[in-house]
Design a protein around this motif. Structure first.
Motif, PDB file in Angstrom:
ATOM      1  N   GLY A 126     -14.570  30.000  -6.454  1.00  0.00           N
ATOM      2  CA  GLY A 126     -13.921  30.119  -7.771  1.00  0.00           C
ATOM      3  C   GLY A 126     -12.497  30.642  -7.628  1.00  0.00           C
ATOM      4  N   THR A 127     -12.308  31.592  -6.730  1.00  0.00           N
ATOM      5  CA  THR A 127     -10.978  32.184  -6.514  1.00  0.00           C
ATOM      6  C   THR A 127     -10.011  31.122  -5.997  1.00  0.00           C
ATOM      7  N   THR A 151     -19.883  23.710 -12.031  1.00  0.00           N
ATOM      8  CA  THR A 151     -21.180  23.636 -12.716  1.00  0.00           C
ATOM      9  C   THR A 151     -21.639  25.031 -13.152  1.00  0.00           C
ATOM     10  N   LYS A 180     -32.405  31.063  -8.595  1.00  0.00           N
ATOM     11  CA  LYS A 180     -32.813  29.700  -8.203  1.00  0.00           C
ATOM     12  C   LYS A 180     -31.792  28.675  -8.695  1.00  0.00           C
ATOM     13  N   ARG A 233     -25.032  20.720  -4.610  1.00  0.00           N
ATOM     14  CA  ARG A 233     -25.655  21.904  -4.039  1.00  0.00           C
ATOM     15  C   ARG A 233     -26.960  21.573  -3.339  1.00  0.00           C
ATOM     16  N   ARG A 263     -17.851  42.000  -7.795  1.00  0.00           N
ATOM     17  CA  ARG A 263     -17.116  41.048  -8.634  1.00  0.00           C
ATOM     18  C   ARG A 263     -17.210  41.425 -10.113  1.00  0.00           C
ATOM     19  N   ARG A 293     -30.260  34.314  -4.087  1.00  0.00           N
ATOM     20  CA  ARG A 293     -29.263  33.238  -4.157  1.00  0.00           C
ATOM     21  C   ARG A 293     -28.814  32.840  -2.757  1.00  0.00           C
ATOM     22  N   LEU A 345     -10.699  35.648   5.622  1.00  0.00           N
ATOM     23  CA  LEU A 345      -9.292  36.074   5.531  1.00  0.00           C
ATOM     24  C   LEU A 345      -8.944  36.455   4.089  1.00  0.00           C
TER      25      LEU A 345
HETATM   26  P1  AP5 Z   1     -15.613  34.092  -6.033  1.00  0.00           P
HETATM   27  O1  AP5 Z   1     -14.379  33.272  -5.875  1.00  0.00           O
HETATM   28  O2  AP5 Z   1     -16.027  34.462  -7.409  1.00  0.00           O
HETATM   29  O3  AP5 Z   1     -16.820  33.422  -5.214  1.00  0.00           O
HETATM   30  P2  AP5 Z   1     -17.645  32.089  -5.475  1.00  0.00           P
HETATM   31  O4  AP5 Z   1     -17.770  31.383  -4.163  1.00  0.00           O
HETATM   32  O5  AP5 Z   1     -17.049  31.307  -6.615  1.00  0.00           O
HETATM   33  O6  AP5 Z   1     -19.025  32.737  -5.836  1.00  0.00           O
HETATM   34  P3  AP5 Z   1     -20.108  32.408  -6.956  1.00  0.00           P
HETATM   35  O7  AP5 Z   1     -21.077  33.541  -6.904  1.00  0.00           O
HETATM   36  O8  AP5 Z   1     -19.480  32.114  -8.280  1.00  0.00           O
HETATM   37  O9  AP5 Z   1     -20.738  31.130  -6.373  1.00  0.00           O
HETATM   38  P4  AP5 Z   1     -22.090  30.575  -6.708  1.00  0.00           P
HETATM   39  O10 AP5 Z   1     -22.002  29.277  -5.984  1.00  0.00           O
HETATM   40  O11 AP5 Z   1     -23.254  31.419  -6.404  1.00  0.00           O
HETATM   41  O12 AP5 Z   1     -22.098  30.544  -8.295  1.00  0.00           O
HETATM   42  P5  AP5 Z   1     -21.948  29.393  -9.375  1.00  0.00           P
HETATM   43  O13 AP5 Z   1     -21.223  29.953 -10.511  1.00  0.00           O
HETATM   44  O14 AP5 Z   1     -21.497  28.105  -8.782  1.00  0.00           O
HETATM   45  O15 AP5 Z   1     -15.418  35.409  -5.132  1.00  0.00           O
HETATM   46  C1  AP5 Z   1     -16.397  36.428  -5.108  1.00  0.00           C
HETATM   47  C2  AP5 Z   1     -15.709  37.810  -5.136  1.00  0.00           C
HETATM   48  O16 AP5 Z   1     -14.936  38.002  -3.947  1.00  0.00           O
HETATM   49  C3  AP5 Z   1     -14.741  37.978  -6.308  1.00  0.00           C
HETATM   50  O17 AP5 Z   1     -14.819  39.304  -6.775  1.00  0.00           O
HETATM   51  C4  AP5 Z   1     -13.337  37.723  -5.682  1.00  0.00           C
HETATM   52  O18 AP5 Z   1     -12.339  38.453  -6.342  1.00  0.00           O
HETATM   53  C5  AP5 Z   1     -13.555  38.194  -4.246  1.00  0.00           C
HETATM   54  N1  AP5 Z   1     -12.813  37.396  -3.263  1.00  0.00           N
HETATM   55  C6  AP5 Z   1     -12.680  36.042  -3.279  1.00  0.00           C
HETATM   56  N2  AP5 Z   1     -11.970  35.628  -2.192  1.00  0.00           N
HETATM   57  C7  AP5 Z   1     -11.684  36.751  -1.484  1.00  0.00           C
HETATM   58  C8  AP5 Z   1     -10.972  36.989  -0.245  1.00  0.00           C
HETATM   59  N3  AP5 Z   1     -10.449  35.982   0.480  1.00  0.00           N
HETATM   60  N4  AP5 Z   1     -10.878  38.276   0.204  1.00  0.00           N
HETATM   61  C9  AP5 Z   1     -11.432  39.299  -0.513  1.00  0.00           C
HETATM   62  N5  AP5 Z   1     -12.100  39.145  -1.696  1.00  0.00           N
HETATM   63  C10 AP5 Z   1     -12.217  37.885  -2.166  1.00  0.00           C
HETATM   64  O19 AP5 Z   1     -23.489  29.160  -9.776  1.00  0.00           O
HETATM   65  C11 AP5 Z   1     -24.246  30.165 -10.423  1.00  0.00           C
HETATM   66  C12 AP5 Z   1     -25.668  29.661 -10.626  1.00  0.00           C
HETATM   67  O20 AP5 Z   1     -25.659  28.491 -11.474  1.00  0.00           O
HETATM   68  C13 AP5 Z   1     -26.399  29.210  -9.350  1.00  0.00           C
HETATM   69  O21 AP5 Z   1     -27.012  30.284  -8.675  1.00  0.00           O
HETATM   70  C14 AP5 Z   1     -27.415  28.204  -9.919  1.00  0.00           C
HETATM   71  O22 AP5 Z   1     -28.534  28.839 -10.464  1.00  0.00           O
HETATM   72  C15 AP5 Z   1     -26.642  27.535 -11.057  1.00  0.00           C
HETATM   73  N6  AP5 Z   1     -25.955  26.329 -10.576  1.00  0.00           N
HETATM   74  C16 AP5 Z   1     -24.603  26.139 -10.478  1.00  0.00           C
HETATM   75  N7  AP5 Z   1     -24.334  24.930  -9.971  1.00  0.00           N
HETATM   76  C17 AP5 Z   1     -25.531  24.343  -9.740  1.00  0.00           C
HETATM   77  C18 AP5 Z   1     -25.914  23.088  -9.181  1.00  0.00           C
HETATM   78  N8  AP5 Z   1     -24.996  22.193  -8.762  1.00  0.00           N
HETATM   79  N9  AP5 Z   1     -27.232  22.818  -9.071  1.00  0.00           N
HETATM   80  C19 AP5 Z   1     -28.170  23.684  -9.490  1.00  0.00           C
HETATM   81  N10 AP5 Z   1     -27.881  24.906 -10.011  1.00  0.00           N
HETATM   82  C20 AP5 Z   1     -26.567  25.222 -10.142  1.00  0.00           C
END
Ligand code: AP5
Length: 207
Positions: free
Chosen positions: A14-15, A31, A57, A88, A122, A162, A190
């Protein structure tokens, strides 16, 4: 450009997505964001998704494939997009291949031990901004001033589920896209700026 961001929960998808869409003017299709919007608005989809997400899940393939298919048909996605959090699973990747072609998959690879700290620290804003308590101690968004909150699925007990789900269902996509010669990997350990530099090297090469 049609780009996918792949990586474990907390890897920084997301970042990086925020920075990529600002620089390359691509629509950001997340998504996770779409599902959370449905949860906030208490739609039928949101009600189904909430229990699943809070349990660490994945929402069913059928449901998210439909969501993405209709989103990618919208006008702003005609020339390209950035997919974040999709596909995913292997069935999702196969479905996407039937919908459209993919140019590049960028995997953000990060040490497992770093993920828990990243996720539990976060903080989110409704406007989409993301913060980490190590870098930002305010309780309101620096951009829009709204109060920050912690995602329900960012509590430590859900995070380990997760991560397990990622390992079992999503990590096989690394192989899927490697054999199709689409995968590029950046070092997610990094700083945000360093990761972004690696991402732009890849995308500029492609452009
Ligand atoms: P951030 O950028 O927020 O990380 P992220 O990879 O986006 O993490 P998410 O937890 O949002 O990913 P996810 O895949 O689990 O969730 P999603 O929303 O897709 O960074 C994390 C933290 O680190 C932040 O505080 C940031 O500031 C910090 N940070 C970032 N980069 C850094 C760096 N370089 N150095 C230091 N700090 C840093 O999905 C959520 C849920 O939705 C899933 O669990 C599932 O149930 C459902 N879902 C979503 N998509 C699907 C799909 N395609 N199929 C089925 N279910 C789905």
């Amino acid at each position: 450009m049609k780009v996918i961001l792949l990586g474990a929960p907390g890897a920084g998808k997301g970042t990086q997505a925020e920075m990529i869409v600002a620089k390359y003017k691509l629509p950001h299709v997340s998504t996770g964001d779409i599902l959370r919007k449905n949860i906030r608005e208490m739609t039928e989809l949101g009600k189904v998704a909430k229990a699943i997400i809070d349990d660490g899940k994945l929402v069913s393939d059928e449901l998210v494939i439909k969501l993405v298919d209709s989103r990618l048909k919208e006008n702003d996605c005609k020339k390209g997009w950035l997919l974040d959090g999709f596909p995913r699973t292997i069935p999702q990747a196969e479905a996407l291949d039937k919908i459209t072609n993919v140019d590049i998959v960028i995997e953000i690879k990060i040490a497992y031990e770093a993920l828990l700290q990243r996720i539990t620290g976060r903080r989110m804003c409704e406007c989409g901004a993301t913060y980490h308590t190590s870098f930002y101690t305010g309780d309101r968004c620096a951009t829009c001033g709204k109060p920050l909150y912690q995602r329900d699925d960012d509590k430590a007990e859900v995070v380990s589920k997760r991560l397990e789900t990622y390992k079992n269902l999503t990590e096989p996509l690394v192989e899927y896209y490697t054999v199709r010669n689409k995968l590029r990997t950046v070092d997610g350990n990094l700083s945000q700026q360093e990761v972004f530099r690696q991402v732009t090297d890849i995308l500029n090469d492609y452009d």
